[in-house]
Design a protein around this motif. Sequence first.
Motif, mmCIF file in Angstrom:
data_model
loop_
_atom_site.group_PDB
_atom_site.id
_atom_site.type_symbol
_atom_site.label_atom_id
_atom_site.label_comp_id
_atom_site.label_asym_id
_atom_site.label_seq_id
_atom_site.Cartn_x
_atom_site.Cartn_y
_atom_site.Cartn_z
ATOM 1 N N ARG A 18 18.259 -6.669 -5.495
ATOM 2 C CA ARG A 18 17.278 -5.891 -4.429
ATOM 3 C C ARG A 18 18.156 -4.655 -3.854
ATOM 4 O O ARG A 18 17.461 -3.771 -3.544
ATOM 5 C CB ARG A 18 16.535 -6.651 -3.392
ATOM 6 N N ARG B 121 9.895 -0.177 -3.438
ATOM 7 C CA ARG B 121 11.154 0.308 -3.242
ATOM 8 C C ARG B 121 11.088 1.238 -2.089
ATOM 9 O O ARG B 121 10.206 1.997 -1.905
ATOM 10 C CB ARG B 121 11.692 1.157 -4.465
ATOM 11 N N TRP C 255 16.435 -0.079 -1.453
ATOM 12 C CA TRP C 255 16.265 -1.745 -1.360
ATOM 13 C C TRP C 255 14.785 -1.820 -1.974
ATOM 14 O O TRP C 255 13.709 -1.089 -1.703
ATOM 15 C CB TRP C 255 16.043 -2.005 0.214
ATOM 16 N N SER C 256 14.660 -2.668 -2.986
ATOM 17 C CA SER C 256 13.556 -3.422 -3.714
ATOM 18 C C SER C 256 12.930 -4.542 -3.516
ATOM 19 O O SER C 256 13.596 -5.515 -4.014
ATOM 20 C CB SER C 256 13.747 -3.030 -5.116
ATOM 21 N N PRO C 257 12.158 -4.842 -2.510
ATOM 22 C CA PRO C 257 12.009 -6.150 -2.066
ATOM 23 C C PRO C 257 11.416 -6.795 -3.477
ATOM 24 O O PRO C 257 11.498 -8.266 -3.653
ATOM 25 C CB PRO C 257 10.894 -6.102 -1.192
ATOM 26 N N SER C 258 10.515 -6.182 -4.304
ATOM 27 C CA SER C 258 10.423 -6.790 -5.498
ATOM 28 C C SER C 258 10.238 -5.714 -6.692
ATOM 29 O O SER C 258 10.690 -4.494 -6.143
ATOM 30 C CB SER C 258 8.718 -7.379 -5.451
ATOM 31 N N ILE D 119 11.153 -13.653 -6.460
ATOM 32 C CA ILE D 119 11.667 -12.895 -5.246
ATOM 33 C C ILE D 119 12.875 -13.675 -4.698
ATOM 34 O O ILE D 119 12.802 -14.859 -4.236
ATOM 35 C CB ILE D 119 10.630 -12.776 -4.279
#
Lengths: 448, 290
Positions: free
Chosen positions: A368, A414, A407-410, B214
């Motif tokens: 992430r 982003r 930061w890419s939570p999913s 995730i």
Amino acid sequence: MKFKMALVPLLLLGTQTSIAQDQDLASEVAELRALLLEVQQDYESRISELEVRLARAEQVASGARREATEAFEIAEQTAIDQSAGQSAANTFNPALGAVLAGRYADFDSGWEAIPGFQPAGEIGSGEPGFALGEAEINMKANVDNLFFGNLTFAIHDEEGEVEVELEEAWLQTTALPAGFTLLGGRYFSAAGYINEFHRHVDDFADRPLPYQAFYGGQYRVDGLQARWIAPTNLLFELGTELNWGTGFPAGSHAESSPGAYTLFANLGGDVGASNSWQLGFSYVDADVEERGGGHHDEEVAETFSGDSELSIIDFVWKWAPDGNSAVRNFKLQGEYFHRSEDGEFDGIDYDGDQSGWYLQGVWQFMPRWRVGLRHDVVSADNNGLLVGTELEDPGRDSSRTSLMFDWSPSEFSRLRLQYADDRVLDESDQQWMLQYIISVGAHGAHKF
Amino acid sequence: MKQVIALALVALAPATAGSVEIFACEPEWASLISEIAGNDAQVTVATTAFQDPHRLQAKPSLIAAIRDADLVVCTGADLEIGWLPLLLRRGGAPELFMAADHVRKLEVPKVVDRAQGDVHPQGNPHIHLDPRNVRRIADALAEKLASLDAANADDYRRRLGDFQDRWLAAMDEWDERGLRLAGLELASHHRSFSYLANWLDLDIVATLESKPGIPPSGAQLASLLEKLSPRPPVGVIRTPYENEKPSLWLSERLSIPAIRLPYTVGGNPEVVDLFALFDETLTILEEYGQ
């Protein structure tokens, strides 16, 4: 003889009685036989009846078994079919996706044009403060067994007016033999590594300076493209494009002959399981007529007409442990642009050379989280006669150094913080940018 | 004259030995293809056991490899959606064989919403870790190959018969060994082992990813630790390509082993084919089983 004669009747009598007895026996035997036959027939008929019943029973049983097996198979198949997804009237709707982006920027001066270059397209650092970026709506699907179609609208706010732009509208062959692919419509040219990418997948909040200077951000083509992949283990690809478009860098061109053509070649492969690379060469030759600066909507002041030749060398190298990019990975990429223009600018004879390059590295150090560093430079060597115009020799290079952290939570969202030491103009500018990019809808595939 | 033309056609036609070119997305299918196709096919495999099939890119070597493929054999059920569509558009319209179309999927979501993570609308795509699925897929794959390469159809069917005989014999042994593993309580990094658990009746009490795809955050792991502490599972299982850190963190705190299962062919040095994959998986689980 008499005696003999007397015996005969006796004998005859005797034989007569024995004949009578024999006759009785015979009839009894016959009777018994008949009885036996009857019994036999009776049994036979019963046996055959039983056999018929047995056969019927067996048939029923095997039928039942077969039906049971069939039922099981049908049940299993139904389960498989159902888990394979349901069919509905909208099953064949194209894959639909939307991308939304926005940013908050903080800087002192900013810039709208790079000294020594004709400004074009959507370039520059924009306004400080909060700004919505382009919203993008994309539809794509296989048209049939031969074509794939793609349509993208870009929606943005232009000083209070909502503008909808047709960003991409192309179809591509999917079934040509021998490694050939044809593409036609409005598309992003394959000249330059990141040119084919949508801006929302860029690793930095803005395009590198050479893209802004030579392409106005991105080179969009109205025309045809042909590609060929060689039958080799290394990727070796050749391609060409014919452009009838009116956009930058070709300028207005509405004749029957194409205004620009492109040649490109890509070479790529793997080194071990952990490394992949690609090296590209491109050449864009444009026959420019009255190419104006400024935003494409604004009135044109100074224009260029003549011949424009642009060459690009690009490379990208990607590393991930065992080729598994999920946890850690590194990407190094760079491109070098050189352009030579010859013709007339603002009524003055003009023969100039410009060049630019950028080098960037992006490191995903844990799932992430990524950090990236980029340096980009452009320089112009126009001729001295253009003093007072947009192309007046700046006497210095324009450059930036940018550091980004995202930061890419999913895969679908982003958040990015970017700092740039911007030396495009004479005075250096410290620029901060906080950017968000989200995509909803269909899962896009990732180009290398 | 006709004979001359026929001869010329024979000469021009590609050689029949190894004539079918197959692009396999994952090593398990490459292994199954070599069982059924033997030397009749040339196989290129896109991923290794150490690469997450969800997260590959359409890299140059794969574009070159898919160019001449006659058949593409992949899992399907959206497992390769992030890269396969791009490759297919660059290839010469190969035939497709999607293994997941031939088996019953588990965990088909009732609600498809990305708030639930990287959900697969068609169900869990990690289908190969149930040997009953492999049987079904082998049948369908052999038929696909036989229809694609009719000249060698008998070869494919013969090798299929041979494979299924050996597979059934192996399954008898695995089923028997599996009986002793029923009810084994395990935590799993991702839902990569749902089919294995369904076959062996393992009890996956928790997944480290609270939502599929995730990565688990520190807070999520801490709450999982709290939940599992009263009755820790026997171990934490993961694939070779999944991040080891969350597994190690949890295993250390619960004092249970972090177990890396081979997951697919090539996942351990011993796992050279599908038979060894199940042998080795059972052997590893038996170390921790009752």
